[in-house]
Scaffold this motif. Structure first.
Motif, PDB file in Angstrom:
ATOM      1  N   ASP A   1      45.871  25.525  32.563  1.00  0.00           N
ATOM      2  CA  ASP A   1      46.663  24.151  32.334  1.00  0.00           C
ATOM      3  C   ASP A   1      47.396  24.019  33.784  1.00  0.00           C
ATOM      4  OD1 ASP A   1      47.200  22.379  30.059  1.00  0.00           O
ATOM      5  OD2 ASP A   1      49.080  23.264  30.106  1.00  0.00           O
ATOM      6  N   ASP A   2      48.102  24.955  34.446  1.00  0.00           N
ATOM      7  CA  ASP A   2      49.157  24.606  35.393  1.00  0.00           C
ATOM      8  C   ASP A   2      48.155  24.027  36.319  1.00  0.00           C
ATOM      9  OD1 ASP A   2      51.099  25.629  34.234  1.00  0.00           O
ATOM     10  OD2 ASP A   2      51.120  27.605  35.546  1.00  0.00           O
ATOM     11  N   ILE A   3      46.875  24.075  36.504  1.00  0.00           N
ATOM     12  CA  ILE A   3      46.160  23.376  37.655  1.00  0.00           C
ATOM     13  C   ILE A   3      46.040  21.877  37.498  1.00  0.00           C
ATOM     14  CG2 ILE A   3      43.717  23.142  38.456  1.00  0.00           C
ATOM     15  CD1 ILE A   3      43.384  26.114  38.324  1.00  0.00           C
ATOM     16  N   VAL A   4      45.738  21.558  36.041  1.00  0.00           N
ATOM     17  CA  VAL A   4      45.653  20.031  35.523  1.00  0.00           C
ATOM     18  C   VAL A   4      46.926  19.673  35.412  1.00  0.00           C
ATOM     19  CG1 VAL A   4      43.271  20.630  34.953  1.00  0.00           C
ATOM     20  CG2 VAL A   4      45.313  20.595  33.259  1.00  0.00           C
ATOM     21  N   ASP A   5      48.169  20.118  35.352  1.00  0.00           N
ATOM     22  CA  ASP A   5      49.257  19.712  35.074  1.00  0.00           C
ATOM     23  C   ASP A   5      50.257  19.774  36.488  1.00  0.00           C
ATOM     24  OD1 ASP A   5      48.886  18.979  32.375  1.00  0.00           O
ATOM     25  OD2 ASP A   5      49.882  20.895  31.524  1.00  0.00           O
TER      26      ASP A   5
ATOM     27  N   ARG B   1      37.649  20.381  41.321  1.00  0.00           N
ATOM     28  CA  ARG B   1      37.109  21.593  42.143  1.00  0.00           C
ATOM     29  C   ARG B   1      38.163  22.883  42.069  1.00  0.00           C
ATOM     30  NH1 ARG B   1      36.343  17.384  46.105  1.00  0.00           N
ATOM     31  NH2 ARG B   1      38.012  18.166  47.377  1.00  0.00           N
ATOM     32  N   GLU B   2      39.277  22.704  42.199  1.00  0.00           N
ATOM     33  CA  GLU B   2      40.219  23.670  41.754  1.00  0.00           C
ATOM     34  C   GLU B   2      39.697  24.466  40.632  1.00  0.00           C
ATOM     35  OE1 GLU B   2      45.026  25.147  42.199  1.00  0.00           O
ATOM     36  OE2 GLU B   2      44.490  22.986  42.593  1.00  0.00           O
ATOM     37  N   LEU B   3      39.641  23.597  39.273  1.00  0.00           N
ATOM     38  CA  LEU B   3      39.655  24.201  38.162  1.00  0.00           C
ATOM     39  C   LEU B   3      38.440  24.780  37.821  1.00  0.00           C
ATOM     40  CD1 LEU B   3      40.889  24.092  35.075  1.00  0.00           C
ATOM     41  CD2 LEU B   3      39.434  21.975  34.934  1.00  0.00           C
ATOM     42  N   GLU B   4      37.205  24.233  38.537  1.00  0.00           N
ATOM     43  CA  GLU B   4      35.990  24.842  38.692  1.00  0.00           C
ATOM     44  C   GLU B   4      36.042  26.360  39.297  1.00  0.00           C
ATOM     45  OE1 GLU B   4      32.975  22.098  39.988  1.00  0.00           O
ATOM     46  OE2 GLU B   4      33.200  20.743  38.675  1.00  0.00           O
ATOM     47  N   ALA B   5      36.489  26.242  40.425  1.00  0.00           N
ATOM     48  CA  ALA B   5      36.825  27.761  41.174  1.00  0.00           C
ATOM     49  C   ALA B   5      37.466  28.696  40.385  1.00  0.00           C
ATOM     50  CB  ALA B   5      37.233  27.202  42.407  1.00  0.00           C
ATOM     51  N   PHE B   6      38.359  28.048  39.408  1.00  0.00           N
ATOM     52  CA  PHE B   6      39.038  29.181  38.889  1.00  0.00           C
ATOM     53  C   PHE B   6      38.345  29.721  37.823  1.00  0.00           C
ATOM     54  CE2 PHE B   6      42.144  29.983  35.443  1.00  0.00           C
ATOM     55  CZ  PHE B   6      42.539  31.314  35.615  1.00  0.00           C
ATOM     56  N   GLY B   7      37.416  28.836  36.989  1.00  0.00           N
ATOM     57  CA  GLY B   7      36.749  29.154  35.834  1.00  0.00           C
ATOM     58  C   GLY B   7      35.734  29.938  36.517  1.00  0.00           C
ATOM     59  N   ARG B   8      35.001  29.623  37.401  1.00  0.00           N
ATOM     60  CA  ARG B   8      33.853  30.792  38.155  1.00  0.00           C
ATOM     61  C   ARG B   8      34.724  32.379  38.572  1.00  0.00           C
ATOM     62  NH1 ARG B   8      32.357  26.245  41.169  1.00  0.00           N
ATOM     63  NH2 ARG B   8      33.581  26.935  43.078  1.00  0.00           N
ATOM     64  N   ARG B   9      35.839  32.226  39.078  1.00  0.00           N
ATOM     65  CA  ARG B   9      36.382  33.285  39.253  1.00  0.00           C
ATOM     66  C   ARG B   9      36.621  34.133  37.865  1.00  0.00           C
ATOM     67  NH1 ARG B   9      41.405  31.252  41.708  1.00  0.00           N
ATOM     68  NH2 ARG B   9      42.365  33.338  41.344  1.00  0.00           N
ATOM     69  N   PHE B  10      37.150  33.455  36.955  1.00  0.00           N
ATOM     70  CA  PHE B  10      37.464  34.117  35.533  1.00  0.00           C
ATOM     71  C   PHE B  10      35.832  34.655  34.957  1.00  0.00           C
ATOM     72  CE2 PHE B  10      36.778  33.172  30.932  1.00  0.00           C
ATOM     73  CZ  PHE B  10      37.479  34.394  30.502  1.00  0.00           C
ATOM     74  N   PHE B  11      34.785  33.795  34.967  1.00  0.00           N
ATOM     75  CA  PHE B  11      33.670  34.300  34.408  1.00  0.00           C
ATOM     76  C   PHE B  11      33.127  35.281  35.451  1.00  0.00           C
ATOM     77  CE2 PHE B  11      33.409  29.887  32.361  1.00  0.00           C
ATOM     78  CZ  PHE B  11      33.572  30.372  31.131  1.00  0.00           C
ATOM     79  N   ASP B  12      33.255  35.404  36.542  1.00  0.00           N
ATOM     80  CA  ASP B  12      32.808  36.546  37.394  1.00  0.00           C
ATOM     81  C   ASP B  12      33.430  37.725  37.089  1.00  0.00           C
ATOM     82  OD1 ASP B  12      30.710  34.941  38.435  1.00  0.00           O
ATOM     83  OD2 ASP B  12      32.232  34.398  40.440  1.00  0.00           O
ATOM     84  N   ALA B  13      34.890  37.699  36.854  1.00  0.00           N
ATOM     85  CA  ALA B  13      35.756  38.942  36.556  1.00  0.00           C
ATOM     86  C   ALA B  13      35.341  39.535  35.167  1.00  0.00           C
ATOM     87  CB  ALA B  13      36.931  38.497  36.525  1.00  0.00           C
ATOM     88  N   VAL B  14      34.780  38.823  34.286  1.00  0.00           N
ATOM     89  CA  VAL B  14      34.447  39.219  33.014  1.00  0.00           C
ATOM     90  C   VAL B  14      33.258  39.819  33.156  1.00  0.00           C
ATOM     91  CG1 VAL B  14      33.742  38.638  30.672  1.00  0.00           C
ATOM     92  CG2 VAL B  14      35.542  37.472  31.768  1.00  0.00           C
ATOM     93  N   ALA B  15      32.285  39.319  33.838  1.00  0.00           N
ATOM     94  CA  ALA B  15      31.125  40.033  34.182  1.00  0.00           C
ATOM     95  C   ALA B  15      31.176  41.233  34.825  1.00  0.00           C
ATOM     96  CB  ALA B  15      30.046  39.045  35.003  1.00  0.00           C
ATOM     97  N   THR B  16      31.888  41.245  35.897  1.00  0.00           N
ATOM     98  CA  THR B  16      32.054  42.434  36.705  1.00  0.00           C
ATOM     99  C   THR B  16      32.723  43.498  36.041  1.00  0.00           C
ATOM    100  OG1 THR B  16      32.657  41.071  38.977  1.00  0.00           O
ATOM    101  CG2 THR B  16      33.421  43.085  38.701  1.00  0.00           C
ATOM    102  N   THR B  17      33.755  43.289  34.993  1.00  0.00           N
ATOM    103  CA  THR B  17      34.300  44.212  34.143  1.00  0.00           C
ATOM    104  C   THR B  17      33.345  44.917  32.926  1.00  0.00           C
ATOM    105  OG1 THR B  17      36.487  42.822  34.195  1.00  0.00           O
ATOM    106  CG2 THR B  17      36.241  44.494  32.351  1.00  0.00           C
ATOM    107  N   ARG B  18      32.374  43.834  32.852  1.00  0.00           N
ATOM    108  CA  ARG B  18      31.487  44.421  31.738  1.00  0.00           C
ATOM    109  C   ARG B  18      30.347  45.361  32.573  1.00  0.00           C
ATOM    110  NH1 ARG B  18      31.115  39.314  28.929  1.00  0.00           N
ATOM    111  NH2 ARG B  18      32.004  39.358  26.858  1.00  0.00           N
TER     112      ARG B  18
END
Length: 304
Positions: free
Chosen positions: A50-54, A69-86
């Motif tokens: 939310d802070d990115i878009v606000d 682009r910043e929001l997309e990059a943050f989303g990718r980092r999050f999904f990558d982190a979840v996959a890495t943790t799994r």
């Protein structure tokens, strides 16, 4: 990642919750420590996106593409982190490591986060909503889905709790929209339905309380309370600690509406807040009788 670095990530998630989402923070105090950390982690993820878009000027024509682009990059980092943790591998960023661990431990579905990030992207291009149904379309990914994310953390005893959890997500965000009209105007956005504003002849851009504005905001508050009433059905579907958590957050958030009414619907001059002593009292009281707290809140809200 070391336990110390992971603990650092959880502490930052807690700090973000305390700073920006005190209602969530107070409610989470009534959960066992592991589930409390998960609430902080989910809130932190939503806050960081939310802070990115606000951010200042984030959605101006000159900046919107870069913000996307910043929001997309943050989303990718999050999904990558979840996959890495799994996969059992360490995540380098402490906050993302904590968030990913919480998401995996709670078993929150990926689809919830996909809907959430899609709604955040809408803020880059959409500044108003014609009808309440249109607004609900946005809130599906920005509000109802938050209730769905939190549900595995709360560990309901009845699968029917999903509906009330979604309703509580809707209710919380509509309260935010009502309270934050002035702040949203500063970002060029109006979240109250345009059709409702026209119906009452209200213009938020005047930033002034008029009879028309009072009528329009009273209408939205009535609608908001219907959502809280729907959400209240879910308290009995939760185990005791989760019921206390949700009851506390629900009562505290809905009291913002009472404060707005007491301020004569002036959401322009300053941000409406529930005082800390009141938050302490509600939290302490809900420890003993969470369902009675929500029933009493609903009765108070229905009394002229």
């Amino acid at each position: 990642m070391s336990a110390d670095r992971l603990a650092q990530g959880y502490r930052e998630c807690a700090r973000l919750t305390w700073r920006h989402g005190t209602t969530y923070w107070w409610g989470a105090q009534l959960l066992p420590p592991a589930r409390r950390r998960q609430v902080y982690a989910v809130y932190a993820l939503c806050r960081l996106a939310d802070d990115i878009v606000d951010a200042p000027d984030a959605t101006t024509p000159a900046q919107a593409e870069a913000t996307g682009r910043e929001l997309e990059a943050f989303g990718r980092r999050f999904f990558d982190a979840v996959a890495t943790t799994r996969d059992g591998r360490p995540v380098s960023e402490p906050v993302l490591a904590a968030i990913a661990e919480a998401v995996v431990a709670a078993g929150i579905e990926r689809e919830c986060f996909e809907r959430f990030f899609a709604a955040m992207a809408m803020d880059l291009t959409t500044t108003s909503y014609e009808t309440f149904d249109d607004l609900l379309g946005y809130m599906e990914g920005s509000a109802a889905v938050i209730g769905e994310m939190m549900l595995p953390v709360l560990d309901p005893v009845d699968p029917a709790a999903r509906g009330p959890a979604r309703a509580l997500g809707f209710a919380f965000q509509l309260t935010n929209f009502i309270r934050d009209v002035g702040e949203d105007l500063d970002r060029g956005r109006v979240y109250l339905p345009q059709a409702d504003l026209r119906r009452y002849g209200a213009d938020p851009w005047l930033r002034r309380v008029t009879p028309q504005w009072r009528a329009a905001l009273a209408h939205e508050i009535d609608r908001n309370r219907e959502l809280y009433a729907e959400a209240d059905r879910g308290v009995a579907m939760l185990p005791p600690s989760s019921a206390r958590c949700v009851a506390t957050a629900r009562v505290l958030y809905s009291r913002i509406l009472l404060r707005i009414e007491e301020a004569d619907y002036d959401v322009f001059s300053s941000r409406i807040r529930v005082p800390r002593p009141e938050k302490l009292w509600v939290t302490a009281t809900s420890v003993l009788r969470p369902q009675r707290m929500t029933r009493a809140a609903a009765l108070a809200e229905s009394t002229p």
